[in-house]
Design a protein around this motif. Structure first.
Motif, mmCIF file in Angstrom:
data_model
loop_
_atom_site.group_PDB
_atom_site.id
_atom_site.type_symbol
_atom_site.label_atom_id
_atom_site.label_comp_id
_atom_site.label_asym_id
_atom_site.label_seq_id
_atom_site.Cartn_x
_atom_site.Cartn_y
_atom_site.Cartn_z
ATOM 1 N N ASN A 38 -8.295 2.290 87.744
ATOM 2 C CA ASN A 38 -8.149 3.662 87.260
ATOM 3 C C ASN A 38 -9.493 4.367 87.071
ATOM 4 O OD1 ASN A 38 -6.603 5.807 86.488
ATOM 5 N ND2 ASN A 38 -5.358 4.612 85.049
ATOM 6 N N ARG A 39 -10.280 4.441 88.080
ATOM 7 C CA ARG A 39 -11.629 5.010 87.947
ATOM 8 C C ARG A 39 -11.608 6.508 87.642
ATOM 9 N NH1 ARG A 39 -16.444 1.960 90.834
ATOM 10 N NH2 ARG A 39 -15.669 -0.147 90.609
ATOM 11 N N ASP A 40 -10.620 7.241 88.197
ATOM 12 C CA ASP A 40 -10.541 8.691 87.929
ATOM 13 C C ASP A 40 -10.292 8.949 86.440
ATOM 14 O OD1 ASP A 40 -11.001 9.208 90.527
ATOM 15 O OD2 ASP A 40 -8.911 9.640 91.064
ATOM 16 N N LYS A 41 -9.287 8.236 85.909
ATOM 17 C CA LYS A 41 -8.964 8.412 84.478
ATOM 18 C C LYS A 41 -10.135 7.954 83.617
ATOM 19 C CE LYS A 41 -4.713 10.059 84.322
ATOM 20 N NZ LYS A 41 -3.560 9.253 84.605
ATOM 21 N N THR A 43 -13.304 8.128 84.347
ATOM 22 C CA THR A 43 -14.321 9.182 84.375
ATOM 23 C C THR A 43 -13.912 10.331 83.456
ATOM 24 O OG1 THR A 43 -14.785 8.594 86.667
ATOM 25 C CG2 THR A 43 -15.613 10.708 85.918
ATOM 26 N N HIS A 44 -12.610 10.653 83.495
ATOM 27 C CA HIS A 44 -12.094 11.707 82.611
ATOM 28 C C HIS A 44 -12.275 11.294 81.145
ATOM 29 C CE1 HIS A 44 -9.607 14.953 81.204
ATOM 30 N NE2 HIS A 44 -8.783 14.122 80.622
ATOM 31 N N LEU A 45 -11.987 10.029 80.836
ATOM 32 C CA LEU A 45 -12.154 9.515 79.469
ATOM 33 C C LEU A 45 -13.606 9.655 79.020
ATOM 34 C CD1 LEU A 45 -11.155 7.873 76.985
ATOM 35 C CD2 LEU A 45 -11.614 5.800 78.299
ATOM 36 N N GLU A 47 -15.813 11.768 80.098
ATOM 37 C CA GLU A 47 -16.129 13.195 79.890
ATOM 38 C C GLU A 47 -15.571 13.689 78.550
ATOM 39 O OE1 GLU A 47 -16.115 14.267 84.673
ATOM 40 O OE2 GLU A 47 -14.439 14.899 83.409
ATOM 41 N N CYS A 48 -14.319 13.286 78.258
ATOM 42 C CA CYS A 48 -13.698 13.705 76.982
ATOM 43 C C CYS A 48 -14.483 13.156 75.796
ATOM 44 C CB CYS A 48 -12.246 13.221 76.906
ATOM 45 S SG CYS A 48 -11.152 14.083 78.034
ATOM 46 N N GLN A 51 -17.740 15.129 75.437
ATOM 47 C CA GLN A 51 -17.511 16.479 74.912
ATOM 48 C C GLN A 51 -17.170 16.434 73.419
ATOM 49 O OE1 GLN A 51 -14.082 18.597 76.456
ATOM 50 N NE2 GLN A 51 -15.232 20.499 76.462
#
Ligand SMILES: [Zn+2]
Length: 212
Positions: A38-41, A43-45, A47-48, A51
């Motif tokens: 799950n590399r996309d998720k 990366t999103h994690l 970033e979140c 932030q």
């Protein structure tokens, strides 16, 4: 002896270990899951997290986590500004808000008093609370710290402080039988508190019509 694949993976596993209840095994499972599936998720994690860590701070008035200097509750003119509920953590505010039963303001302590761990009044934000009370229109305070030894000690300490310095009416949240609970499965201490904190039953409260 643990086998190391890569210093970067080791660093990632070590980073996951900062989460509550996550040991090295669980941390390794999480790291491998994200890398393999799950590399996309992931990366999103990342970033979140980045932030949130940069932009979320504590409300200057009540300590709730907020992106602005004053949180949405403190900024809401519809809230009852004469009523203050004191809790141990931001999660407690969420729980009370979800109940929809409270319309006043909050003050979030940084945990609870714990002399054995060296946590005293100054560590949980009592000074800030005192400053708030000195410059507010609060005329009733609800102590909603947890029903633990530390939570009770914290509530007792704050009650004494408020009584001595501000003379504001103070109450403690009630304890007792949960809605839908059956007495035979409830522990003795809770039943004891429920009996001590009993309240009168008025006819208007009994929905006879609803039973038919
Ligand atoms: Zn606030």
């Amino acid at each position: 002896m643990s086998i190391s694949f890569s210093p970067i993976i080791d660093k990632l596993i070590d980073a996951f270990c900062c989460l509550p209840s996550v040991g090295p095994k669980s941390a390794q499972r999480m790291a491998f899951y994200l890398l393999e599936r799950n590399r996309d998720k992931a990366t999103h994690l990342a970033e979140c997290l980045q932030q949130a860590m940069v932009q979320v701070k504590h409300c200057q008035r009540c300590n709730i986590l907020s992106e602005t200097d004053y949180c949405q509750i403190c900024s809401n003119s519809d809230r009852d500004r004469t009523l203050l509920c004191i809790v141990e953590s931001p999660a407690d505010v969420v729980a009370i808000e979800q109940s929809g039963s409270y319309q006043g303001l909050y003050f979030v302590l940084m945990g609870h008093l714990s002399p054995l761990d060296g946590i005293g009044p100054e560590d949980i934000g009592i000074l800030k609370l005192s400053q708030q009370l000195a410059h507010s229109n609060i005329n009733e305070i609800i102590l909603a710290t947890n029903s633990t030894i530390e939570g009770e000690a914290t509530a007792h300490y704050i009650t004494q402080l408020i009584k001595q310095q501000y003379g504001i009416r103070t109450s403690r949240i009630a304890y007792g039988v949960p809605i839908g609970g059956e007495l035979e499965f409830i522990d003795g201490n809770t039943i004891s508190q429920a009996i001590i904190g009993r309240k009168a039953v008025y006819e208007a409260e009994v929905p006879y019509d609803a039973v038919d």
